[in-house]
Design a protein around this motif. Structure first.
Motif, PDB file in Angstrom:
ATOM      1  N   LEU A 203      -3.461 -31.919  22.355  1.00 50.32           N
ATOM      2  CA  LEU A 203      -3.756 -30.638  23.004  1.00 50.32           C
ATOM      3  C   LEU A 203      -4.175 -30.840  24.458  1.00 50.32           C
ATOM      4  N   GLU A 204      -4.961 -31.854  24.705  1.00 49.71           N
ATOM      5  CA  GLU A 204      -5.377 -32.146  26.086  1.00 49.71           C
ATOM      6  C   GLU A 204      -4.180 -32.579  26.932  1.00 49.71           C
ATOM      7  N   SER A 205      -3.276 -33.349  26.349  1.00 49.31           N
ATOM      8  CA  SER A 205      -2.075 -33.771  27.063  1.00 49.31           C
ATOM      9  C   SER A 205      -1.213 -32.562  27.423  1.00 49.31           C
ATOM     10  N   ALA A 206      -0.978 -31.680  26.464  1.00 53.24           N
ATOM     11  CA  ALA A 206      -0.175 -30.481  26.724  1.00 53.24           C
ATOM     12  C   ALA A 206      -0.880 -29.567  27.724  1.00 53.24           C
ATOM     13  N   ARG A 207      -2.195 -29.497  27.640  1.00 56.22           N
ATOM     14  CA  ARG A 207      -2.965 -28.682  28.589  1.00 56.22           C
ATOM     15  C   ARG A 207      -2.793 -29.214  30.010  1.00 56.22           C
ATOM     16  N   ALA A 208      -2.839 -30.529  30.166  1.00 57.10           N
ATOM     17  CA  ALA A 208      -2.660 -31.141  31.493  1.00 57.10           C
ATOM     18  C   ALA A 208      -1.238 -30.915  32.007  1.00 57.10           C
ATOM     19  N   GLN A 209      -0.238 -31.022  31.124  1.00 56.43           N
ATOM     20  CA  GLN A 209       1.143 -30.776  31.538  1.00 56.43           C
ATOM     21  C   GLN A 209       1.343 -29.321  31.947  1.00 56.43           C
ATOM     22  N   SER A 210       0.697 -28.419  31.237  1.00 52.44           N
ATOM     23  CA  SER A 210       0.803 -27.006  31.569  1.00 52.44           C
ATOM     24  C   SER A 210       0.213 -26.723  32.944  1.00 52.44           C
ATOM     25  N   ARG A 211      -0.928 -27.309  33.215  1.00 52.77           N
ATOM     26  CA  ARG A 211      -1.557 -27.101  34.528  1.00 52.77           C
ATOM     27  C   ARG A 211      -0.732 -27.732  35.641  1.00 52.77           C
ATOM     28  N   ALA A 212      -0.127 -28.885  35.363  1.00 48.40           N
ATOM     29  CA  ALA A 212       0.663 -29.580  36.391  1.00 48.40           C
ATOM     30  C   ALA A 212       1.957 -28.839  36.712  1.00 48.40           C
ATOM     31  N   THR A 213       2.588 -28.247  35.688  1.00 49.28           N
ATOM     32  CA  THR A 213       3.865 -27.566  35.912  1.00 49.28           C
ATOM     33  C   THR A 213       3.705 -26.078  36.206  1.00 49.28           C
ATOM     34  N   GLY A 214       2.533 -25.525  35.879  1.00 47.36           N
ATOM     35  CA  GLY A 214       2.309 -24.093  36.090  1.00 47.36           C
ATOM     36  C   GLY A 214       2.984 -23.222  35.043  1.00 47.36           C
ATOM     37  N   VAL A 215       3.412 -23.821  33.950  1.00 52.64           N
ATOM     38  CA  VAL A 215       4.116 -23.105  32.883  1.00 52.64           C
ATOM     39  C   VAL A 215       3.156 -22.877  31.709  1.00 52.64           C
ATOM     40  N   PRO A 216       3.094 -21.659  31.172  1.00 51.49           N
ATOM     41  CA  PRO A 216       2.237 -21.424  29.999  1.00 51.49           C
ATOM     42  C   PRO A 216       2.715 -22.227  28.789  1.00 51.49           C
ATOM     43  N   VAL A 217       1.787 -22.835  28.094  1.00 56.41           N
ATOM     44  CA  VAL A 217       2.104 -23.641  26.916  1.00 56.41           C
ATOM     45  C   VAL A 217       1.285 -23.127  25.740  1.00 56.41           C
ATOM     46  N   ARG A 218       1.940 -23.036  24.594  1.00 55.83           N
ATOM     47  CA  ARG A 218       1.267 -22.631  23.360  1.00 55.83           C
ATOM     48  C   ARG A 218       1.451 -23.723  22.316  1.00 55.83           C
ATOM     49  N   TRP A 219       0.423 -23.879  21.481  1.00 62.59           N
ATOM     50  CA  TRP A 219       0.504 -24.759  20.313  1.00 62.59           C
ATOM     51  C   TRP A 219       0.473 -23.862  19.091  1.00 62.59           C
TER      52      TRP A 219
ATOM     53  N   GLU B 107       5.149 -24.932  22.494  1.00 63.36           N
ATOM     54  CA  GLU B 107       6.126 -24.008  23.062  1.00 63.36           C
ATOM     55  C   GLU B 107       5.841 -23.826  24.547  1.00 63.36           C
ATOM     56  N   GLY B 108       6.902 -23.842  25.344  1.00 60.05           N
ATOM     57  CA  GLY B 108       6.767 -23.562  26.763  1.00 60.05           C
ATOM     58  C   GLY B 108       6.921 -24.754  27.673  1.00 60.05           C
ATOM     59  N   LEU B 109       6.831 -25.953  27.145  1.00 61.07           N
ATOM     60  CA  LEU B 109       6.999 -27.135  27.975  1.00 61.07           C
ATOM     61  C   LEU B 109       8.475 -27.359  28.272  1.00 61.07           C
ATOM     62  N   PRO B 110       8.803 -28.010  29.389  1.00 62.41           N
ATOM     63  CA  PRO B 110      10.197 -28.352  29.664  1.00 62.41           C
ATOM     64  C   PRO B 110      10.765 -29.206  28.526  1.00 62.41           C
ATOM     65  N   PRO B 111      12.087 -29.163  28.311  1.00 63.44           N
ATOM     66  CA  PRO B 111      12.691 -29.881  27.180  1.00 63.44           C
ATOM     67  C   PRO B 111      12.322 -31.364  27.103  1.00 63.44           C
ATOM     68  N   GLY B 112      12.266 -32.057  28.198  1.00 60.80           N
ATOM     69  CA  GLY B 112      11.916 -33.484  28.167  1.00 60.80           C
ATOM     70  C   GLY B 112      10.485 -33.719  27.722  1.00 60.80           C
ATOM     71  N   ALA B 113       9.582 -32.859  28.169  1.00 60.19           N
ATOM     72  CA  ALA B 113       8.168 -33.007  27.806  1.00 60.19           C
ATOM     73  C   ALA B 113       7.944 -32.634  26.347  1.00 60.19           C
ATOM     74  N   THR B 114       8.656 -31.630  25.867  1.00 60.21           N
ATOM     75  CA  THR B 114       8.500 -31.205  24.478  1.00 60.21           C
ATOM     76  C   THR B 114       8.991 -32.294  23.534  1.00 60.21           C
TER      77      THR B 114
ATOM     78  N   THR C 249      -3.443 -21.143  23.228  1.00 61.09           N
ATOM     79  CA  THR C 249      -2.858 -21.032  24.557  1.00 61.09           C
ATOM     80  C   THR C 249      -3.516 -22.099  25.421  1.00 61.09           C
ATOM     81  N   LEU C 250      -2.705 -23.001  25.983  1.00 60.57           N
ATOM     82  CA  LEU C 250      -3.233 -24.182  26.653  1.00 60.57           C
ATOM     83  C   LEU C 250      -3.151 -24.130  28.178  1.00 60.57           C
ATOM     84  N   GLY C 251      -2.694 -23.077  28.741  1.00 56.37           N
ATOM     85  CA  GLY C 251      -2.674 -23.030  30.197  1.00 56.37           C
ATOM     86  C   GLY C 251      -1.624 -22.072  30.691  1.00 56.37           C
ATOM     87  N   PRO C 252      -1.368 -22.052  31.961  1.00 60.27           N
ATOM     88  CA  PRO C 252      -1.632 -23.033  32.996  1.00 60.27           C
ATOM     89  C   PRO C 252      -2.966 -22.851  33.733  1.00 60.27           C
ATOM     90  N   GLU C 253      -3.711 -21.810  33.412  1.00 61.35           N
ATOM     91  CA  GLU C 253      -4.983 -21.593  34.091  1.00 61.35           C
ATOM     92  C   GLU C 253      -5.972 -22.701  33.726  1.00 61.35           C
TER      93      GLU C 253
END
Length: 143
Positions: A49-65, A75-82, A103-107
């Motif tokens: 969850l922390e990893s996905a949260r950091a990726q969400s903040r770095a890319t600015g894309v909302p991520v859900r678990w 859900e929401g990460l780029p295909p390579g990251a997912t 909801t893990l970000g991007p905020e």
């Protein structure tokens, strides 16, 4: 003079001490594996969850678990990251209590969130993986 044969008190205490140490060693070696597995699953989930949260903040894309019947998904990460993140529990007996969607970000501040996980072998033992929205996800037993 008669010589009585037997053990001295010191010899008996030494033998009892050895037996006690052996019993403790066996008890620790035979620790309940489902309990250990659940703790490992919870720590792994907190790290994911922390990893996905950091990726969400770095890319600015909302991520859900989201928990699924087979495990979970991000859900929401780029295909390579997912593809790099797992989607199943290490132990098939691990289950999520309730319908958990995080909801893990991007905020940077995401609000308090939690997920409750348990093991089918011990449904009465539940661990909470939670954050207050500012600090990282942590694992704690459900009271």
């Amino acid at each position: 003079m008669y010589r009585t044969r037997g053990f001295t008190l010191l010899e008996l205490l030494v033998v009892i001490s050895i037996i006690a140490l052996a019993t403790v060693g066996v008890g620790l070696a035979m620790r309940d594996s489902s309990q250990t597995q659940l703790e490992r699953e919870a720590a792994r989930l907190a790290a994911l969850l922390e990893s996905a949260r950091a990726q969400s903040r770095a890319t600015g894309v909302p991520v859900r678990w989201r928990a699924t019947a087979q495990g979970f998904r991000f859900e929401g990460l780029p295909p390579g990251a997912t593809a790099a993140l797992p989607t199943q529990w290490l132990d098939a007996g691990t289950v999520v209590r309730g319908d958990a969607v995080l909801t893990l970000g991007p905020e940077p501040l995401i609000g308090p969130q939690q997920v409750l996980i348990t093991h089918q072998a011990q449904p009465e033992r539940t661990l909470r993986v939670a954050t207050d929205g500012v600090r990282p996800f942590t694992v704690e037993p459900l009271q």
